[in-house]
Design an enzyme around this catalytic site. Structure first.
Site, PDB file in Angstrom:
ATOM      1  N   PRO A   1       6.358 -27.858 -18.349  1.00  0.00           N
ATOM      2  CA  PRO A   1       6.630 -27.224 -19.642  1.00  0.00           C
ATOM      3  C   PRO A   1       7.285 -28.191 -20.618  1.00  0.00           C
ATOM      4  CG  PRO A   1       7.371 -25.853 -17.814  1.00  0.00           C
ATOM      5  CD  PRO A   1       7.004 -27.170 -17.236  1.00  0.00           C
ATOM      6  N   GLU A   2       6.899 -28.106 -21.891  1.00  0.00           N
ATOM      7  CA  GLU A   2       7.524 -28.944 -22.908  1.00  0.00           C
ATOM      8  C   GLU A   2       8.802 -28.258 -23.396  1.00  0.00           C
ATOM      9  OE1 GLU A   2       5.049 -31.040 -25.578  1.00  0.00           O
ATOM     10  OE2 GLU A   2       3.261 -30.837 -24.343  1.00  0.00           O
TER      11      GLU A   2
ATOM     12  N   LYS B   1      13.967 -30.831 -21.566  1.00  0.00           N
ATOM     13  CA  LYS B   1      13.364 -30.048 -20.491  1.00  0.00           C
ATOM     14  C   LYS B   1      14.386 -29.587 -19.463  1.00  0.00           C
ATOM     15  CE  LYS B   1       8.920 -32.399 -21.053  1.00  0.00           C
ATOM     16  NZ  LYS B   1       7.806 -33.094 -20.391  1.00  0.00           N
TER      17      LYS B   1
ATOM     18  N   ARG C   1      22.041 -38.655 -20.314  1.00  0.00           N
ATOM     19  CA  ARG C   1      20.901 -39.447 -19.839  1.00  0.00           C
ATOM     20  C   ARG C   1      19.637 -39.182 -20.650  1.00  0.00           C
ATOM     21  NH1 ARG C   1      20.474 -38.085 -13.614  1.00  0.00           N
ATOM     22  NH2 ARG C   1      18.441 -39.062 -13.982  1.00  0.00           N
TER      23      ARG C   1
ATOM     24  N   ARG D   1      -0.453 -38.794 -17.493  1.00  0.00           N
ATOM     25  CA  ARG D   1      -1.112 -37.652 -18.134  1.00  0.00           C
ATOM     26  C   ARG D   1      -2.269 -38.128 -18.983  1.00  0.00           C
ATOM     27  NH1 ARG D   1       2.212 -33.242 -18.485  1.00  0.00           N
ATOM     28  NH2 ARG D   1       0.258 -32.143 -18.903  1.00  0.00           N
TER      29      ARG D   1
END
Length: 279
Positions: free
Chosen positions: A2-3, A52, A127, A267
């Site tokens: 999921p974005e 995310k 991070r 991707r």
């Protein structure tokens, strides 16, 4: 995976359902029993996301940290009246269940599901790169560009790197590069600061509509129609249409050239061979 808009939307659903309540927390699957015990019977304060990463803050400075990864899913649903007392039956491998008499949220297959303290929350967020869906003090675009401008990696790789920009996934990277006629395989250090600002501003403009509608919108005509409908109080189904994403071999909607594809950062990357030339 999921974005970022999906995680922000999910955080909003959890917040709406449980913020200010003391839900039951359990691990029907049995793989999160100790963590669930720390949260069960504790007030749920708020849910929020960065990129995310999803966080749910509980009382006593405890935070549930969840990363859905590739297969994780978390659904927030109303509880039917006949299940209000005991909760709905568990279906499948439920790592975590949050439930009260009105709502149930079942988490399945996450990559990470942990109870962490505030120091760990800060470390996890630090991070990550800046999130276009988070409030900006005016430094977010500069922070991301500092990393991009020093890198020999391609723009396609950098936009998928969560330490550069948090929340951008494959669809947004393909579409935003197409929208600004940027070749996805050019190195980051070749990108001008002004060009990056246009990309960043576009992400800030587009991604909130993903949160609102649950659908990624990257075509201006679709965005205009959707915005007009929302102003009228309507909530129409948003068409899933894109400029280049999953349009391999088809004509570019802008210039008619052939859409190309290549695997980049694990991707399938899509871009136009005409209006996204390297030059």
């Amino acid at each position: 995976m999921p974005e970022g808009h999906t995680l922000h939307r999910l955080a909003g659903a959890i917040d709406t359902a449980f913020a200010g309540t003391t839900p039951e927390v359990s691990s029907p699957q049995g793989r999160f029993v100790d963590g669930a015990a720390l949260l069960d019977g504790t007030g749920l304060e708020r849910a929020w996301a960065h990129g995310k990463l999803l966080f749910v803050d509980f009382a006593q400075a405890r935070t549930l940290y969840v990363h859905l990864g590739l297969i994780g899913k978390w659904f927030v649903l109303p509880v039917a009246p006949e299940h209000a007392e005991l909760g709905p039956p568990v279906v499948g491998e439920v790592r975590l269940r949050v439930v009260d008499e009105r709502h149930v949220a079942d988490l399945r297959g996450p990559m990470a599901c942990q109870v962490v303290d505030q120091e760990e929350v800060a470390r996890l967020v630090a991070r990550q790169g800046p999130d276009p869906l988070q409030p900006d003090d005016g430094t977010a675009a500069d922070t991301a560009y500092a990393r991009i401008s020093r890198s020999g990696k391609t723009l396609a790789e950098l936009l998928m790197d969560q330490t550069v920009v948090a929340g951008v996934g494959n669809i947004y990277r393909c579409e935003v590069l197409w929208r600004h006629r940027l070749h996805p395989l050019r190195p980051g250090r070749s990108l001008r600061r002004t060009s990056w600002q246009l990309v960043w501003d576009d992400l800030v403009r587009l991604m909130p509509w993903g949160v609102r509608t649950g659908t990624i919108i990257t075509l201006d005509d679709v965005l205009e129609d959707t915005a007009s409908a929302w102003e009228r109080g309507e909530r129409p189904e948003v068409p899933r249409e894109f400029g280049v994403y999953r349009r391999t071999g088809m004509p570019c909607l802008r210039c008619g050239s052939t859409v190309r594809t290549k695997v980049v950062a694990g991707r399938n990357l899509f871009w136009c061979g005409g209006c996204q030339r390297r030059t």
